[in-house]
Design an enzyme around this catalytic site. Structure first.
Site, PDB file in Angstrom:
ATOM      1  N   ALA A  51      43.550  41.854  33.713  1.00  0.00           N
ATOM      2  CA  ALA A  51      42.661  42.472  32.723  1.00  0.00           C
ATOM      3  C   ALA A  51      41.230  42.053  33.008  1.00  0.00           C
ATOM      4  CB  ALA A  51      43.073  42.062  31.310  1.00  0.00           C
TER       5      ALA A  51
ATOM      6  N   SER B 234      46.558  33.346  54.734  1.00  0.00           N
ATOM      7  CA  SER B 234      47.922  33.307  55.246  1.00  0.00           C
ATOM      8  C   SER B 234      48.835  34.061  54.302  1.00  0.00           C
ATOM      9  CB  SER B 234      48.409  31.853  55.377  1.00  0.00           C
ATOM     10  OG  SER B 234      49.791  31.819  55.675  1.00  0.00           O
TER      11      SER B 234
ATOM     12  N   LYS C 258      40.773  49.853  29.641  1.00  0.00           N
ATOM     13  CA  LYS C 258      40.770  48.798  28.618  1.00  0.00           C
ATOM     14  C   LYS C 258      39.533  48.950  27.744  1.00  0.00           C
ATOM     15  CE  LYS C 258      40.496  43.813  27.913  1.00  0.00           C
ATOM     16  NZ  LYS C 258      40.389  42.483  28.540  1.00  0.00           N
TER      17      LYS C 258
ATOM     18  N   ALA D 174      39.794  36.659  44.705  1.00  0.00           N
ATOM     19  CA  ALA D 174      38.580  35.867  44.922  1.00  0.00           C
ATOM     20  C   ALA D 174      38.041  36.047  46.333  1.00  0.00           C
ATOM     21  CB  ALA D 174      38.851  34.390  44.637  1.00  0.00           C
TER      22      ALA D 174
END
Length: 496
Positions: A50, A39, A78, A16
């Site tokens: 996936a 950290s 995939k 993220a």
């Protein structure tokens, strides 16, 4: 007074944080300063291995070389997800990224298949799906064809930890500032906006806009600003997962496996160097020990570590942008990885922020639009996930009986009823899942339409059978010349 946004602080790394940093730096980095605080002492969840096809567009925007990406993240291709035991034990179907046949302007291809079934033909929508054919035969290559009927949409499986490290190196080269340290406290303006975060070593990091990528705890969006959380456990009751890596298979299949068990489901994700495995389950129907035992006894290769149990609550933050904080990733909410949407939700959150970026200062209209779009996206994905659980014939456990009997959202019930009556499918505005996705899951879970579109009657029986056979032949034709998935990876990763 509204403050122009010059200093953006990202709290947290992992997928993220670093994907946020990469996209912001690449697209708007010339006008802002980006600092990421993380950290090494704080681990990441790291099971989102996936993805779905939009990640390829993100990589293109970032200018990432695909072969390098595959090599560095130990990625595989995939093409689909194979759902096993969802409708009934020992039955399976595929949800692919492709679509069957080729639809007409006012009539989807599956109506012609359904008409053929009406007079006894043994037709299946997957017979006309190139993604399905390649997945089941373990083949892949980049297909260059003029006709879109031969499109082969794909995504990736990759090691999430290696992916975050790959993005970190990318961001460092572009000029993102990384600061190592644990956040000790958060400072706020009298307005409630975040002013700065202070690390344990006393370093203070000021910012105009903060991106909360701190995971489930939501350090800024929840612990500091207290926006609240919409709990969707009544619709998606699984609340835990146990995960463990295992040795790689001799052959890597180009699809994810989602295997239903008595109180949840198991994922199997093939990578170049290992396999990702996990069991998502409901703690009121299965204990942690039972889940761990079930997972370890259903591995196809030897485990490479100790199983790790992860607790979660399905749902979303009531506001994913509040004041000068935008929550991205697990800090913004959680939907189980049944359809591999976790990383996509990170991507879409950042893209949405870029579209609405408050360079001259934060205004309420942009915040409201961001939150409205975020909520709609979560709701639509939630309903698609509920479909898998609710539309089942399993009665071998109380968990599955509860899923059959639960009260589902009216929007989902309408979709199911419409498809059952006449095979009609309509994609809602901005729905992540196309008509072909809804078609495959509803068909795979057992809905047989009672009728088909009258346009399918414009062909005689013989014309219809000829058309279906021709389409089948077109879809099968590339297979003979495609390499195996592993042969493609070996050649492509070494050659570029």
């Amino acid at each position: 007074m509204n403050t122009a946004i010059k200093n953006v602080v990202i709290v947290g790394g992992g997928t993220a944080g670093w994907l946020t940093a990469a996209l912001l730096q690449k697209v708007v980095g010339a006008s802002i300063n980006i600092t990421l605080v993380e950290s090494e002492a704080i681990g990441t969840v790291g099971v989102g291995e996936a993805t779905i096809p939009p990640i390829r567009l993100v990589n293109q925007v970032l200018g990432i070389n695909e072969a390098e990406f595959l090599r560095e993240t130990k990625a595989t291709i995939k093409l689909a997800i194979k759902f096993e035991n969802w409708r009934r034990p020992n039955e399976s179907y595929f949800h692919t990224f492709g679509s069957p046949g080729k639809s007409m302007a006012f009539c989807h291809f599956h109506h012609f298949v359904n008409r053929a079934k009406a007079f006894g033909a043994k037709a299946s929508i997957w017979d006309y799906d190139l993604n399905y054919l390649c997945a089941t035969q373990g083949k892949f290559a980049h297909i260059k064809a003029q006709d879109t009927v031969l499109d082969l949409p794909y995504a990736y499986h990759f090691d999430a930890t290696l992916y975050a490290q790959f993005l970190r190196r990318y961001c460092t080269k572009l000029g993102v500032t990384r600061i190592e340290g644990m956040i000790e406290s958060v400072q706020q303006h009298p307005s409630g906006n975040i002013a700065a975060v202070t690390l344990q070593d006393g370093q203070r990091i000021d910012g105009d806009l903060f991106i909360d990528c701190s995971g489930f705890r939501g350090l800024l969006i929840q612990q500091t600003l207290g926006v609240g959380y919409d709990d969707w456990t009544h619709l998606l009751p699984c609340n835990r997962a146990v995960a463990v890596p295992s040795e790689r298979f001799e052959t890597t299949v180009p699809y994810t496996r989602a295997i239903a068990h008595t109180a949840g489901w198991q994922w199997r994700i093939p990578l170049q160097h290992r396999n990702g495995n996990g069991l998502v389950y409901c703690s009121s129907h299965m204990s942690d020990d039972e889940a761990t035992h079930t997972l370890l006894n259903n591995l196809d290769s030897a485990p490479l570590g100790d199983p790790k149990v992860i607790h979660f609550t399905t749902g979303r933050r009531r506001k994913q942008w509040y004041k000068n904080v935008v929550a991205v990733g697990l800090a913004s909410g959680f939907l189980e990885p049944l359809e591999s949407t976790s990383i996509h939700l990170i991507q879409s959150a950042i893209v949405r922020l870029i579209h609405l970026f408050p360079h001259a200062g934060i205004d309420s209209a942009a915040v409201d639009e961001y939150n409205q779009q975020s909520e709609l996206e979560y709701l639509q994905i939630r309903d698609f996930l509920v479909l898998h659980y609710h539309l089942t014939e399993r009665d071998d456990s109380q968990f599955w009986r509860n899923m059959q009997q639960m009260d589902i959202p009216a929007s989902l019930r309408h979709k199911m009823t419409l498809f059952k009556q006449n095979g009609k499918l309509f994609r809602e505005q901005n729905d992540l899942f196309l008509e072909s996705s809804w078609l495959q899951v509803m068909t795979g879970q057992g809905i047989e339409p009672e009728d088909y579109h009258p346009i399918a009657n414009t062909l005689s029986e013989q014309q219809l059978m000829n058309m279906l056979e021709q389409m089948r032949s077109v879809k099968h034709e590339p297979l003979a010349n495609l390499p195996s998935h592993d042969a493609f990876l070996s050649h492509y990763c070494q050659a570029k």
